[in-house]
Write an enzyme that holds these catalytic residues in place. Structure first.
Site, PDB file in Angstrom:
ATOM      1  CE  LYS A  10       0.410   4.854   1.035  1.00 50.85           C
ATOM      2  NZ  LYS A  10       0.488   3.882   0.087  1.00 50.85           N
ATOM      3  NE  ARG A  86       6.293   6.799  -0.561  1.00 52.60           N
ATOM      4  CZ  ARG A  86       5.099   6.503  -1.027  1.00 52.60           C
ATOM      5  NH1 ARG A  86       5.693   5.476  -1.268  1.00 52.60           N
ATOM      6  NH2 ARG A  86       3.989   7.518  -0.585  1.00 52.60           N
ATOM      7  NE  ARG A 161       2.325   2.485  -7.145  1.00 54.31           N
ATOM      8  CZ  ARG A 161       0.697   2.953  -7.356  1.00 54.31           C
ATOM      9  NH1 ARG A 161       1.229   2.750  -8.625  1.00 54.31           N
ATOM     10  NH2 ARG A 161       0.279   2.441  -6.705  1.00 54.31           N
TER      11      ARG A 161
HETATM   12  P1  AP5 Z   1      -5.898   4.209  -1.819  1.00 59.19           P
HETATM   13  O1  AP5 Z   1      -6.241   4.701  -0.343  1.00 59.19           O
HETATM   14  O2  AP5 Z   1      -6.077   4.743  -2.361  1.00 59.19           O
HETATM   15  O3  AP5 Z   1      -4.043   3.385  -0.920  1.00 59.19           O
HETATM   16  P2  AP5 Z   1      -2.834   4.133  -1.018  1.00 59.19           P
HETATM   17  O4  AP5 Z   1      -2.270   2.953   0.422  1.00 59.19           O
HETATM   18  O5  AP5 Z   1      -2.946   5.370  -0.398  1.00 59.19           O
HETATM   19  O6  AP5 Z   1      -2.163   3.726  -2.321  1.00 59.19           O
HETATM   20  P3  AP5 Z   1      -1.140   5.052  -2.944  1.00 59.19           P
HETATM   21  O7  AP5 Z   1      -1.312   3.867  -4.250  1.00 59.19           O
HETATM   22  O8  AP5 Z   1      -1.536   5.795  -2.824  1.00 59.19           O
HETATM   23  O9  AP5 Z   1      -0.004   4.376  -2.348  1.00 59.19           O
HETATM   24  P4  AP5 Z   1       1.073   4.522  -3.077  1.00 59.19           P
HETATM   25  O10 AP5 Z   1       2.297   4.455  -1.933  1.00 59.19           O
HETATM   26  O11 AP5 Z   1       1.781   3.529  -3.658  1.00 59.19           O
HETATM   27  O12 AP5 Z   1       1.562   6.023  -3.475  1.00 59.19           O
HETATM   28  P5  AP5 Z   1       1.759   7.788  -3.784  1.00 59.19           P
HETATM   29  O13 AP5 Z   1       0.727   8.345  -3.981  1.00 59.19           O
HETATM   30  O14 AP5 Z   1       1.571   7.800  -1.967  1.00 59.19           O
HETATM   31  O15 AP5 Z   1      -6.400   2.787  -2.445  1.00 59.19           O
HETATM   32  C1  AP5 Z   1      -6.782   2.253  -2.861  1.00 59.19           C
HETATM   33  C2  AP5 Z   1      -8.030   1.187  -3.396  1.00 59.19           C
HETATM   34  O16 AP5 Z   1      -8.010   0.439  -2.085  1.00 59.19           O
HETATM   35  C3  AP5 Z   1      -8.901   2.161  -3.998  1.00 59.19           C
HETATM   36  O17 AP5 Z   1      -9.572   2.251  -4.465  1.00 59.19           O
HETATM   37  C4  AP5 Z   1      -9.350   2.659  -2.419  1.00 59.19           C
HETATM   38  O18 AP5 Z   1     -10.726   2.534  -2.389  1.00 59.19           O
HETATM   39  C5  AP5 Z   1      -9.382   0.609  -2.091  1.00 59.19           C
HETATM   40  N1  AP5 Z   1      -9.313   0.720  -0.806  1.00 59.19           N
HETATM   41  C6  AP5 Z   1      -8.148   1.406   0.303  1.00 59.19           C
HETATM   42  N2  AP5 Z   1      -8.730   0.387   1.482  1.00 59.19           N
HETATM   43  C7  AP5 Z   1      -9.704  -0.469   1.342  1.00 59.19           C
HETATM   44  C8  AP5 Z   1     -10.621  -1.453   2.181  1.00 59.19           C
HETATM   45  N3  AP5 Z   1      -9.338  -1.532   3.390  1.00 59.19           N
HETATM   46  N4  AP5 Z   1     -10.999  -2.509   1.650  1.00 59.19           N
HETATM   47  C9  AP5 Z   1     -11.001  -2.734   0.051  1.00 59.19           C
HETATM   48  N5  AP5 Z   1     -10.884  -1.917  -1.100  1.00 59.19           N
HETATM   49  C10 AP5 Z   1      -9.781  -0.311  -0.303  1.00 59.19           C
HETATM   50  O19 AP5 Z   1       3.318   8.259  -4.182  1.00 59.19           O
HETATM   51  C11 AP5 Z   1       3.431   7.634  -5.946  1.00 59.19           C
HETATM   52  C12 AP5 Z   1       4.176   8.036  -6.071  1.00 59.19           C
HETATM   53  O20 AP5 Z   1       4.956   8.697  -5.404  1.00 59.19           O
HETATM   54  C13 AP5 Z   1       5.575   6.627  -5.600  1.00 59.19           C
HETATM   55  O21 AP5 Z   1       5.657   5.845  -6.103  1.00 59.19           O
HETATM   56  C14 AP5 Z   1       7.080   6.790  -5.480  1.00 59.19           C
HETATM   57  O22 AP5 Z   1       7.438   7.149  -7.306  1.00 59.19           O
HETATM   58  C15 AP5 Z   1       6.537   9.282  -5.073  1.00 59.19           C
HETATM   59  N6  AP5 Z   1       6.686   8.968  -3.334  1.00 59.19           N
HETATM   60  C16 AP5 Z   1       5.975   9.154  -3.250  1.00 59.19           C
HETATM   61  N7  AP5 Z   1       6.256   9.281  -1.941  1.00 59.19           N
HETATM   62  C17 AP5 Z   1       7.665   9.154  -1.735  1.00 59.19           C
HETATM   63  C18 AP5 Z   1       8.169   9.832  -1.166  1.00 59.19           C
HETATM   64  N8  AP5 Z   1       8.229   9.939  -0.344  1.00 59.19           N
HETATM   65  N9  AP5 Z   1      10.053  10.261  -1.648  1.00 59.19           N
HETATM   66  C19 AP5 Z   1      10.519   9.015  -3.036  1.00 59.19           C
HETATM   67  N10 AP5 Z   1       9.326   9.144  -3.666  1.00 59.19           N
HETATM   68  C20 AP5 Z   1       8.251   9.186  -2.819  1.00 59.19           C
END
Ligand code: AP5
Length: 216
Positions: A10, A86, A161
Site C-alpha cells: 500500500k 478497516r 496483523r
Molecule cells: P509497503 O508498501 O510498506 O506495505 P504496506 O501495505 O504499506 O504495509 P504495512 O505493513 O504498512 O501495512 P499494515 O496495514 O500492516 O500497517 P499500517 O502501518 O497501515 O511494503 C512492504 C515491503 O514490501 C517494503 O519493504 C516494500 O519495499 C516491499 N514491497 C512493496 N511492494 C513490493 C512489490 N510489488 N514487490 C516486492 N517488494 C515490494 O498499520 C499499522 C498498525 O496501525 C495496524 O496493525 C493497526 O494496529 C494500526 N492501524 C492502522 N490503520 C488503522 C485503522 N484504520 N484502524 C485501526 N487501527 C489501525
C-alpha cells in the site's frame, strides 16, 4: 482508497501514485506512528494495540483521519487514503462526515510473500521512503546507514496483523463492492503501479469529461 494485507504494498504504491497525481497521502498507520512518537496519551494507548497487531479503537483513529482529510491541502488536491477504513464502523463514520471515495483498490498478495516483505522492510527517516533489503535496496551507502525498522515489523507481529486483516477485509469490501478493484500485488512494484495508473487515468478522464467544457 487503497487497502490490503500488511506489506501488500500500500505505502509503496501510494508513493508512486502521489508522485504522479499530486494527491495528499493520508495513511492511518503513519498518523498513528506520529502520535506514538509524540508520546501523547492517545499515542501510548494506540501503541498497545499496534504491538498486538490489533485495530486501534475508533475513538482514536476516526477523528485523526477525519481531521487530516479536512485540511486544506486534502480538500484542494484530493486525497489517497491508505489503511482506512478497516471495519464497517470506520467506513460508516467516514461516509457520515461526507467523504466518499471514487475507487477502492485492494492489493492481493499470498501470505508466504508478506512475511518476507515485512522482515526486509526498512524506512528512511529523512525522506520517508520505503525500502526492502532485497526488492528495493537503498541507492547509496549513506542512505543504507540511516535506515530504520518499524517496531511491529517482526515475523511474529505480522502474523497477528494478518489475522486482524483477514477477519475484517470482507466487511470492508461489502461497503465498497461497486467501486472495488482487486489487483495482484505480488507482481513487481512498477507492474502493479502500471495497472493502478491506467485505472486512475481513466477515472480522471471521466471526471474531467463530467465537468464539461471549461470556459475560455
Ligand atoms: P509497503 O508498501 O510498506 O506495505 P504496506 O501495505 O504499506 O504495509 P504495512 O505493513 O504498512 O501495512 P499494515 O496495514 O500492516 O500497517 P499500517 O502501518 O497501515 O511494503 C512492504 C515491503 O514490501 C517494503 O519493504 C516494500 O519495499 C516491499 N514491497 C512493496 N511492494 C513490493 C512489490 N510489488 N514487490 C516486492 N517488494 C515490494 O498499520 C499499522 C498498525 O496501525 C495496524 O496493525 C493497526 O494496529 C494500526 N492501524 C492502522 N490503520 C488503522 C485503522 N484504520 N484502524 C485501526 N487501527 C489501525
Amino acid at each position: 482508497m487503497i487497502s490490503g494485507a500488511p506489506a501488500s504494498g500500500k505505502g509503496t504504491q501510494c508513493e508512486l501514485i502521489t508522485k504522479k497525481y499530486d494527491l495528499v497521502h493520508v495513511a492511518a498507520g503513519d498518523l498513528l506512528r506520529a502520535e506514538v512518537a509524540s508520546g501523547t496519551e492517545n499515542g501510548k494507548r494506540a501503541k498497545e494495540f499496534m504491538e498486538k497487531g490489533q485495530l486501534v479503537p475508533n475513538e482514536i483513529v476516526v477523528m485523526m483521519v477525519k481531521d487530516r482529510l479536512s485540511q486544506q491541502d486534502s480538500e484542494e488536491k484530493g486525497w489517497l487514503l491508505d489503511g482506512y477504513p478497516r471495519s464497517q464502523s470506520q467506513a460508516t463514520a467516514l461516509k457520515s462526515f461526507g467523504f466518499d471515495p471514487d475507487i477502492f483498490i485492494l492489493l492481493e498478495v499470498p501470505e508466504e510473500i508478506l512475511v518476507e516483505r515485512v522482515v526486509g522492510r526498512r524506512l528512511d527517516p529523512v525522506t520517508g521512503k520505503i525500502y526492502h533489503l532485497k526488492y528495493s535496496p537503498p541507492e547509496t551507502e549513506e542512505i543504507a546507514a540511516r535506515l530504520t525498522q518499524r517496531f511491529d515489523d517482526t515475523e511474529e507481529k505480522v502474523k497477528l496483523r494478518l489475522v486482524t486483516h483477514n477477519s475484517n477485509v470482507e466487511d470492508v469490501l461489502s461497503m465498497y463492492g461497486d467501486i472495488t478493484v482487486k489487483l495482484d500485488g505480488s507482481q513487481p512494484k512498477l507492474e502493479v503501479f502500471s495497472q493502478i495508473d491506467s485505472i486512475l487515468s481513466e477515472l480522471l478522464e471521466k471526471k474531467v469529461a463530467a465537468l464539461g467544457p471549461v470556459a475560455a
